[in-house]
Design an enzyme around this catalytic site. Structure first.
Site, short mmCIF file in Angstrom:
data_model
loop_
_atom_site.label_atom_id
_atom_site.label_comp_id
_atom_site.label_asym_id
_atom_site.label_seq_id
_atom_site.Cartn_x
_atom_site.Cartn_y
_atom_site.Cartn_z
N TYR A 86 0.85 -1.21 0.00
CA TYR A 86 0.00 0.00 0.00
C TYR A 86 0.88 1.25 0.00
O TYR A 86 0.54 2.26 -0.63
CB TYR A 86 -0.93 0.00 1.22
N SER A 229 6.89 -14.31 37.43
CA SER A 229 6.56 -15.75 37.41
C SER A 229 7.83 -16.58 37.31
O SER A 229 7.79 -17.79 37.50
CB SER A 229 5.67 -16.05 36.21
N GLY A 230 8.93 -15.92 36.99
CA GLY A 230 10.17 -16.68 36.78
C GLY A 230 10.35 -17.04 35.31
O GLY A 230 11.40 -17.52 34.92
N GLY A 231 9.32 -16.80 34.50
CA GLY A 231 9.46 -17.02 33.06
C GLY A 231 10.33 -15.91 32.47
O GLY A 231 10.57 -14.89 33.12
N VAL A 232 10.77 -16.13 31.24
CA VAL A 232 11.70 -15.17 30.63
C VAL A 232 11.07 -13.78 30.50
O VAL A 232 11.70 -12.77 30.83
CB VAL A 232 12.13 -15.67 29.22
N SER A 234 8.50 -12.17 32.10
CA SER A 234 8.31 -11.35 33.31
C SER A 234 9.65 -11.06 33.96
O SER A 234 9.85 -9.99 34.55
CB SER A 234 7.34 -12.02 34.28
N SER A 235 10.61 -11.96 33.84
CA SER A 235 11.92 -11.73 34.44
C SER A 235 12.64 -10.58 33.76
O SER A 235 13.24 -9.72 34.41
CB SER A 235 12.80 -12.98 34.34
N LYS A 375 10.18 -12.97 20.85
CA LYS A 375 10.77 -13.78 21.92
C LYS A 375 12.31 -13.83 21.90
O LYS A 375 12.95 -13.64 22.92
CB LYS A 375 10.22 -15.21 21.81
#
Ligand code: XMP
Length: 519
Positions: A86, A229-232, A234-235, A375
């Site tokens: 476009y 949470s300890g996940g990537v 949120s850390s 990610k």
């Protein structure tokens, strides 16, 4: 923001791929910013002072009564411009070319470009064999190019698939160089950057510094809370915000008792002791387990865990008091299908379910510093922030934790068995150097008992299933083809070392038709 920074401005006309342009430019070490067309005036464009501009694709047609336009001074500024899809069409429309819809000329998906026109720096290193495979997604096409432009290449449905006005450094393409399926898309964008004179020295390190400055200004003296949470995701969010505002950030780690072996201890140790984060440990293991008693329906389990999480998180954050912001580790793929990232014009395809409705309930403003990242970029940023490599590379882990890997009723007895088996499986995968080749691996404890024989005695214990998949984004997945030695050794280890399991199976279902998790 550093005013000497070489910036590329992406004017967003609502393409689903606009963020991918930014992502590709980051890969090429150039900083870019996406601004929806309706937020730009002649003055803001001049003040922004970009080194080059890209006009994104979008769902509109310049043949319609009303259609989105860039600021009217765009082509007077003497800045290199690349129009994509476009973006190309609106550029031609404004500069005196012609756009048609025509029948049979729309192209969606793979297309082959043939070099039909002039040579230009914009196609350096391309068309080595005279053709290029690209990805198209267009209904209209340019049927006449404006004065000063030359044709470079065409496809079956687009006579002007690449055009150039080398003198003014204006370029247009009907295809999407930003998508993976355009084979040499990155090379093409790189040519545009070189023509525009970028020194290409932007890095994730400078992104980190800029974000920290932006967060400092945005948050000021206010208090922020973050569910760690300890996940990537949120850390990295917490670490980044902590770098910006220090103790004005409070993290709450809710232990629902459904984490993997030693996981809670490791998380607390790392963030509290190493990173000196202001961290509240909410030990609610008994509360969650009690509330899950007698529940075996997967959706009920998820709902109960989600609701309890909100309740507990709210309770702890109320004790802190006077909070203005909630930090969340939302990534770009989480927002792409809900609303346009910048609040721009892309269409809503589906509403994304975010961390359990927290912001609405708590009437907090959101800080989402990872919203424009993918990610692998978040991992890169985590690395820049000093998070350990093994931590950043960890497999994803679902919010409801081991509860959804324990079909049927969740009890602490079963969770303990599951934890031990899971740890052995992951150790084995690491021992065989397979961890980074696998997207996600875990054990599922089945609500089934089977008869076995150990020593000379009969056993009647649980069956477990190993699950290991390869995937790029978790949307589709295939089972990992372990060899027999690995499977045999792992099965023996689990049965010998985990009391309560006497049979191990391997799940060879892909996604679809299965999902990665069992519930
Ligand atoms: P499925 O099972 O849908 O999982 O194929 C795809 C990916 O999403 C993860 N997953 C979750 N992550 N909260 C999360 O944060 C959840 O409720 C949840 N459910 C699934 C799953 O582990 C896999 O990586």
């Amino acid at each position: 923001m550093n005013s000497n920074l070489e910036k590329l401005l992406i004017i967003d006309f609502g393409s689903q791929f606009t963020q991918l342009i930014g992502r590709k430019l980051r890969e090429l070490n150039v900083f870019s910013e996406i601004i929806p067309y309706q937020n730009l005036s002649n003055k803001t464009l001049e003040n922004y002072n970009p080194k080059a501009i890209i006009l994104s694709g979008g769902p509109s047609s310049v043949l319609g009564k009303k259609f989105p336009l860039p600021p009217s001074n765009l082509f007077d500024l003497g800045i290199p411009v690349l129009g994509i899809c476009y973006g190309l069409q609106v550029m031609m429309k404004l500069l005196g070319g012609k756009v048609d819809s025509g029948s049979g000329t729309s192209e969606f998906g793979r297309a082959i470009l043939k070099k039909t026109g002039i040579n230009s720096e914009i196609i350096n290193d391309l068309f080595i064999r005279g053709i290029e495979q690209v990805w198209m997604s267009h209904g209209d096409h340019v049927s006449e190019i404006s004065k000063g432009f030359e044709a470079i290449a065409s496809s079956e449905g687009a006579p002007f698939a690449i055009i150039a006005n080398d003198h003014k450094k204006l370029y247009g393409v009907q295809f999407h160089p930003e998508v993976y399926h355009t084979k040499n898309g990155l090379k093409f964008l790189n040519n545009f950057l070189l023509i525009s004179g970028f020194s290409k020295n932007w890095s994730m390190g400078s992104f980190k510094e800029e974000k920290i400055n932006v967060l400092k200004n945005q948050i000021g003296n206010k208090q922020v809370i973050c569910a760690l949470s300890g996940g990537v995701d949120s850390s990295v969010t917490a670490t980044l915000i902590h770098k910006a505002i220090g103790n004005k950030l409070t993290c709450i780690y809710v232990d629902h008792g459904l984490m993997r072996l030693n996981e809670s201890e490791e998380i607390i140790h790392m963030f509290k002791n190493n990173f000196k984060l202001n961290l509240i440990y909410a030990d609610e293991r008994d509360y969650f387990l009690k509330s899950l008693k007698g529940v075996s329906d997967p959706e009920m389990k998820r709902k109960i865990i989600g609701n309890l999480f909100i309740e507990v998180f709210t309770k702890y954050s109320e004790e802190i008091g006077d909070i203005e912001y909630l930090a969340q580790g939302t990534l770009y793929p989480d927002v792409i299908e809900s609303v346009s990232f910048t609040g721009g014009p892309s269409e809503t395809i589906k509403s994304h379910h975010n961390v359990g409705g927290l912001p609405k309930k708590m009437k907090l403003k959101l800080v989402e510093p990872l919203r424009e990242l993918f990610k692998d970029e978040v991992r890169q940023l985590g690395f820049e922030l000093g998070l350990p490599k093994e931590f950043i590379g960890r497999h994803p882990f679902p919010g409801p934790g081991l509860a959804i890997r324990c079909p049927g009723e969740v009890t602490s007895y079963k969770i303990n068995i599951l934890r031990k088996a899971d740890a052995i499986f992951i150790d084995q995968i690491k021992k065989y150097n397979l961890y980074d080749k696998i997207w996600q691996a875990f054990v599922v404890l089945l609500p089934v008992r089977s008869v076995g024989v150990m020593g000379d005695g009969r056993t009647y214990d649980f069956v477990c299933s190993l699950r290991a998949v390869t995937s790029v984004d978790g949307m589709t997945a295939d089972f990992y083809p372990f060899n027999n030695d690995f499977l045999g050794e792992t099965s023996n280890k689990i049965i010998n070392e985990v009391k309560g399991i006497n049979r191990v199976t391997y799940d060879i279902t892909s996604k679809p038709p299965g999902t990665i998790e069992w519930e």
